[in-house]
Scaffold this active site. Structure first.
Site, PDB file in Angstrom:
ATOM      1  N   THR A  62       0.845  -1.206   0.000  1.00 60.54           N
ATOM      2  CA  THR A  62       0.000   0.000   0.000  1.00 60.54           C
ATOM      3  C   THR A  62       0.874   1.247   0.000  1.00 60.54           C
ATOM      4  OG1 THR A  62      -1.408  -1.288   1.461  1.00 60.54           O
ATOM      5  CG2 THR A  62      -2.076   0.963   1.050  1.00 60.54           C
ATOM      6  N   ALA A  63       1.946   1.225   0.806  1.00 59.62           N
ATOM      7  CA  ALA A  63       2.792   2.418   0.908  1.00 59.62           C
ATOM      8  C   ALA A  63       3.453   2.731  -0.430  1.00 59.62           C
ATOM      9  CB  ALA A  63       3.852   2.216   1.990  1.00 59.62           C
ATOM     10  N   LYS A  97     -17.014   3.988   6.522  1.00 57.65           N
ATOM     11  CA  LYS A  97     -16.705   3.881   7.951  1.00 57.65           C
ATOM     12  C   LYS A  97     -17.010   5.224   8.606  1.00 57.65           C
ATOM     13  CE  LYS A  97     -12.750   3.365  11.078  1.00 57.65           C
ATOM     14  NZ  LYS A  97     -11.291   3.198  11.176  1.00 57.65           N
ATOM     15  N   THR A 121      -4.388   3.966  11.820  1.00 56.37           N
ATOM     16  CA  THR A 121      -3.600   5.154  11.464  1.00 56.37           C
ATOM     17  C   THR A 121      -2.466   4.894  10.472  1.00 56.37           C
ATOM     18  OG1 THR A 121      -2.500   4.726  13.576  1.00 56.37           O
ATOM     19  CG2 THR A 121      -4.009   6.580  13.490  1.00 56.37           C
ATOM     20  N   ILE A 135      -2.146   3.658   7.312  1.00 59.23           N
ATOM     21  CA  ILE A 135      -2.259   4.153   5.938  1.00 59.23           C
ATOM     22  C   ILE A 135      -2.261   5.684   5.957  1.00 59.23           C
ATOM     23  CG2 ILE A 135      -3.818   4.267   3.933  1.00 59.23           C
ATOM     24  CD1 ILE A 135      -4.452   1.278   4.481  1.00 59.23           C
TER      25      ILE A 135
HETATM   26  P1  FAD Z   1       4.068  -4.182   2.866  1.00 56.99           P
HETATM   27  O1  FAD Z   1       2.648  -4.363   2.550  1.00 56.99           O
HETATM   28  O2  FAD Z   1       4.735  -5.231   3.671  1.00 56.99           O
HETATM   29  O3  FAD Z   1       4.831  -4.046   1.489  1.00 56.99           O
HETATM   30  C1  FAD Z   1       6.224  -4.207   1.385  1.00 56.99           C
HETATM   31  C2  FAD Z   1       6.624  -4.266  -0.066  1.00 56.99           C
HETATM   32  O4  FAD Z   1       8.039  -4.327  -0.158  1.00 56.99           O
HETATM   33  C3  FAD Z   1       6.102  -5.508  -0.791  1.00 56.99           C
HETATM   34  O5  FAD Z   1       5.721  -5.154  -2.103  1.00 56.99           O
HETATM   35  C4  FAD Z   1       7.321  -6.413  -0.847  1.00 56.99           C
HETATM   36  O6  FAD Z   1       7.278  -7.306  -1.920  1.00 56.99           O
HETATM   37  C5  FAD Z   1       8.411  -5.356  -1.025  1.00 56.99           C
HETATM   38  N1  FAD Z   1       9.745  -5.817  -0.661  1.00 56.99           N
HETATM   39  C6  FAD Z   1      10.223  -6.100   0.580  1.00 56.99           C
HETATM   40  N2  FAD Z   1      11.504  -6.501   0.500  1.00 56.99           N
HETATM   41  C7  FAD Z   1      11.838  -6.446  -0.812  1.00 56.99           C
HETATM   42  C8  FAD Z   1      13.015  -6.735  -1.538  1.00 56.99           C
HETATM   43  N3  FAD Z   1      14.133  -7.206  -0.958  1.00 56.99           N
HETATM   44  N4  FAD Z   1      13.011  -6.573  -2.867  1.00 56.99           N
HETATM   45  C9  FAD Z   1      11.907  -6.120  -3.514  1.00 56.99           C
HETATM   46  N5  FAD Z   1      10.752  -5.825  -2.874  1.00 56.99           N
HETATM   47  C10 FAD Z   1      10.727  -5.991  -1.538  1.00 56.99           C
HETATM   48  N6  FAD Z   1      -3.250   0.181   8.343  1.00 56.99           N
HETATM   49  C11 FAD Z   1      -4.365   0.880   8.305  1.00 56.99           C
HETATM   50  O7  FAD Z   1      -4.346   2.043   7.889  1.00 56.99           O
HETATM   51  N7  FAD Z   1      -5.540   0.350   8.729  1.00 56.99           N
HETATM   52  C12 FAD Z   1      -5.615  -0.876   9.261  1.00 56.99           C
HETATM   53  O8  FAD Z   1      -6.708  -1.327   9.598  1.00 56.99           O
HETATM   54  C13 FAD Z   1      -4.432  -1.612   9.402  1.00 56.99           C
HETATM   55  N8  FAD Z   1      -4.422  -2.826   9.978  1.00 56.99           N
HETATM   56  C14 FAD Z   1      -3.232  -3.460  10.157  1.00 56.99           C
HETATM   57  C15 FAD Z   1      -3.179  -4.640  10.892  1.00 56.99           C
HETATM   58  C16 FAD Z   1      -1.957  -5.251  11.153  1.00 56.99           C
HETATM   59  C17 FAD Z   1      -1.906  -6.479  11.988  1.00 56.99           C
HETATM   60  C18 FAD Z   1      -0.769  -4.726  10.600  1.00 56.99           C
HETATM   61  C19 FAD Z   1       0.550  -5.391  10.821  1.00 56.99           C
HETATM   62  C20 FAD Z   1      -0.825  -3.585   9.850  1.00 56.99           C
HETATM   63  C21 FAD Z   1      -2.033  -2.935   9.645  1.00 56.99           C
HETATM   64  N9  FAD Z   1      -2.092  -1.745   8.957  1.00 56.99           N
HETATM   65  C22 FAD Z   1      -3.250  -1.044   8.889  1.00 56.99           C
HETATM   66  C23 FAD Z   1      -0.910  -1.244   8.322  1.00 56.99           C
HETATM   67  C24 FAD Z   1      -0.961  -1.494   6.854  1.00 56.99           C
HETATM   68  O9  FAD Z   1      -1.103  -2.862   6.591  1.00 56.99           O
HETATM   69  C25 FAD Z   1       0.347  -1.011   6.273  1.00 56.99           C
HETATM   70  O10 FAD Z   1       0.690   0.223   6.818  1.00 56.99           O
HETATM   71  C26 FAD Z   1       0.205  -0.762   4.847  1.00 56.99           C
HETATM   72  O11 FAD Z   1      -0.319  -1.888   4.227  1.00 56.99           O
HETATM   73  C27 FAD Z   1       1.529  -0.410   4.271  1.00 56.99           C
HETATM   74  O12 FAD Z   1       2.362  -1.519   4.253  1.00 56.99           O
HETATM   75  P2  FAD Z   1       3.693  -1.362   3.499  1.00 56.99           P
HETATM   76  O13 FAD Z   1       3.409  -1.039   2.074  1.00 56.99           O
HETATM   77  O14 FAD Z   1       4.578  -0.449   4.252  1.00 56.99           O
HETATM   78  O15 FAD Z   1       4.376  -2.816   3.626  1.00 56.99           O
END
Ligand code: FAD
Length: 505
Positions: A16-17, A81, A351, A353
């Site tokens: 998502t980030a 929501k 929080t 997202i």
């Molecule tokens: P990730 O989704 O983990 O993405 C990481 C990315 O990096 C992936 O594409 C992966 O493939 C890539 N990557 C990693 N290492 C490598 C590498 N070596 N080479 C290439 N690519 C790599 N947020 C909300 O706002 N509301 C909620 O209700 C909510 N509930 C949550 C519940 C839980 C239990 C958790 C843990 C989180 C929750 N969040 C929530 C947070 C939300 O899931 C994340 O903030 C959001 O999805 C962003 O995740 P991200 O993109 O940072 O990480």
């Protein structure tokens, strides 16, 4: 002479980030000639796979990207929501809604809640929910857009967010980002090259031999924190003392089969060593149990979750470990972390997202040239750290303000020494009923009031000016506000009717 502008942005990670950053940067900066944005993601690694509930700021993010709400609702299977229903947090059998928007209406220039407090003192024990159109509509399963242009309408006090399938949202944004010129590279980053003197990241190399050069790197690699944590070694500030939950188990399930419509609310039910979320989407229900491993083992946490589902599980349980806190510098050298790579506070108030969104906005505000001026980076970091701290204090409030003494976990939470900022807020409310909101912090007076008052923090007084209004007039006005809200709610369509009317279902 000013330093040359950044021409190559590399985003590592496509959760998502990553895709929020790619979509927003390509929308805002995409028209800049000579600017290339590349996003690297690894399907083999995948994403964290949770994260479904949001807060109202997301509505503005989608608007910035020019997203049509009906299309978005349809494609991400989203629901609306209006707040979070907290069940069993104050004590077993108790529930309240922390609504978005505002309670009642300010009177004589004084915040509404002082009149509510005066009403309480006069014996009118009506719960706060009755004064929030968001809480009442949420409980009644109704939804309509806020009427922002009409301050006399109770609908002007409403605010909303979305509950969606985060994987679908990322794909939805990916399409937009790619259309706006973002290049997606598939593969696992296995090597990170740094400038020998400055330590700036210059290039990442993928398992398949591909190399990607950049000037600004955005670390969206999730909990791995590949660039900021692993490569630059920026330490993590651990807040688990205040936020002891460090595990989650998540599982989607089918919807109830009774045909009953879902309320436009996220539900958080306190459990023996944590809490369980229930997030109803259009096609399924997202569930998860957030718990403290010091007080409960994985098997018991999973059993607890599975025992409290609406329908049939749609996948195997997804077990996630985390630590509450953030990297001490979310921007270091030429690496800016967004999302889980920068920090994580448990999802109690949805929080994460939002922190991605505010990180993108802040990055745009302090967007660097190739000079990477330290004063701007320091400012970015200070503001980000403050955001985390403010949210942390609000989350801790939920645990601290409880009467529960039925488990070791709740005894720990109830008796913990709150952080200084929270302590000051509690003291102020206890003494005068006033809510102090610092430096435009994320959570508003409504939020602080909702959790403090509904979780049993007793205000010792109310605003002296509210005392000037005669008692019977205060009671009459309170009753009038309740009536206006109840009448407005009764005229709103159900959420399903609303979704159908905009073509969002
Ligand atoms: P990730 O989704 O983990 O993405 C990481 C990315 O990096 C992936 O594409 C992966 O493939 C890539 N990557 C990693 N290492 C490598 C590498 N070596 N080479 C290439 N690519 C790599 N947020 C909300 O706002 N509301 C909620 O209700 C909510 N509930 C949550 C519940 C839980 C239990 C958790 C843990 C989180 C929750 N969040 C929530 C947070 C939300 O899931 C994340 O903030 C959001 O999805 C962003 O995740 P991200 O993109 O940072 O990480």
């Amino acid at each position: 002479m000013s330093a040359p502008p950044i021409r190559k942005i590399v985003i590592v990670g496509g959760g998502t980030a990553g895709w929020m950053a790619a979509a927003a940067l390509s929308k805002v900066l995409g028209a800049m000639p000579g600017l290339a944005i590349t996003l690297i993601e690894s399907e083999a690694i995948g994403t964290v796979g949770v994260g479904e509930a949001t807060i109202p700021q997301i509505v503005h993010f989608n608007k910035l990207l020019g997203i049509n709400e009906a299309e978005f609702m349809r494609e991400t299977h989203a629901t609306y929501k209006l707040g979070i229903e907290f069940v069993d947090w104050t004590h077993l059998g108790h529930s309240y809604v922390h609504p978005f928007g505002q309670y009642g209406i300010d009177m004589l220039g004084i915040e509404f809640h002082h009149f509510w407090l005066k009403g309480l003192a006069l014996g009118d024990a009506t719960a706060l929910d009755a004064y929030s159109i968001g809480a009442m509509a949420g409980k009644a399963g109704r939804f309509y857009w806020p009427e922002t242009g009409n301050p006399n309408s109770p609908l002007s006090r409403l605010a909303y967010a979305f509950q969606f399938d985060a994987g679908r949202y990322a794909r939805f944004l990916r399409r937009r980002a790619e259309e706006a010129g973002v290049t997606r590279v598939e593969g696992r980053v296995t090597q990170v090259e740094q400038h020998p003197e400055s330590g700036f990241v210059t290039r990442v190399a993928l398992e398949n031999g591909t190399q990607v050069d950049g000037e600004l790197f955005i670390d969206c690699s999730g909990f791995r924190s590949l660039l900021l944590g692993q490569t630059l070694g920026v330490p993590f500030l651990d807040w688990s003392k205040w936020l002891p939950c460090d595990r989650a188990v998540a599982i989607p399930c089918t919807k109830r089969e009774t045909g009953a419509e879902d309320q436009p609310l996220t539900r958080s039910t306190a459990r023996k060593a944590g809490w369980q979320w229930r997030i109803p989407l259009q096609h399924r229900v997202g569930n998860g149990h957030v718990y403290a491993s010091a007080f409960m083992c994985e098997d018991e946490a999973t059993e607890t979750l599975l025992a409290h589902l609406d329908g049939t599980p749609l996948a195997s349980p997804n077990h996630i470990r985390f630590t509450g806190g953030h990297r001490t510098r979310v921007w270091d050298k030429n690496v800016v972390a967004l999302g889980l790579a920068g920090g994580f506070l448990e999802p109690l108030e949805s929080t994460a997202i939002h922190l991605v969104q505010s990180g993108i906005a802040r990055l745009l505000a302090y967007f660097p040239s190739t000079a990477f001026t330290p004063v701007e980076i320091d400012r970015f970091n200070a503001e980000t750290a403050q955001d985390y701290l403010d949210i942390r204090d609000f989350l801790v409030l939920h645990y601290k303000a409880t009467a529960r003494d039925d488990s070791e976990f709740w005894n720990y939470c109830r008796t913990l020494e709150p952080p200084d900022g929270l302590k000051a807020k509690l003291e102020m409310f206890r003494s005068s009923g006033r809510i102090v909101r610092e430096h435009n912090e994320l959570f508003t007076e409504t939020s602080w009031l909702s959790v403090m008052a509904c979780q049993g923090i007793v205000a010792g007084d109310h605003h002296p000016a509210a005392a000037l209004l005669p008692d019977d007039e205060v009671l009459r006005r309170l009753s009038h506000v309740r009536g206006v809200i109840a009448s407005a709610v009764s005229q709103m369509p159900t959420q399903d009717q609303f979704l159908a009317s905009i073509g969002g279902a």
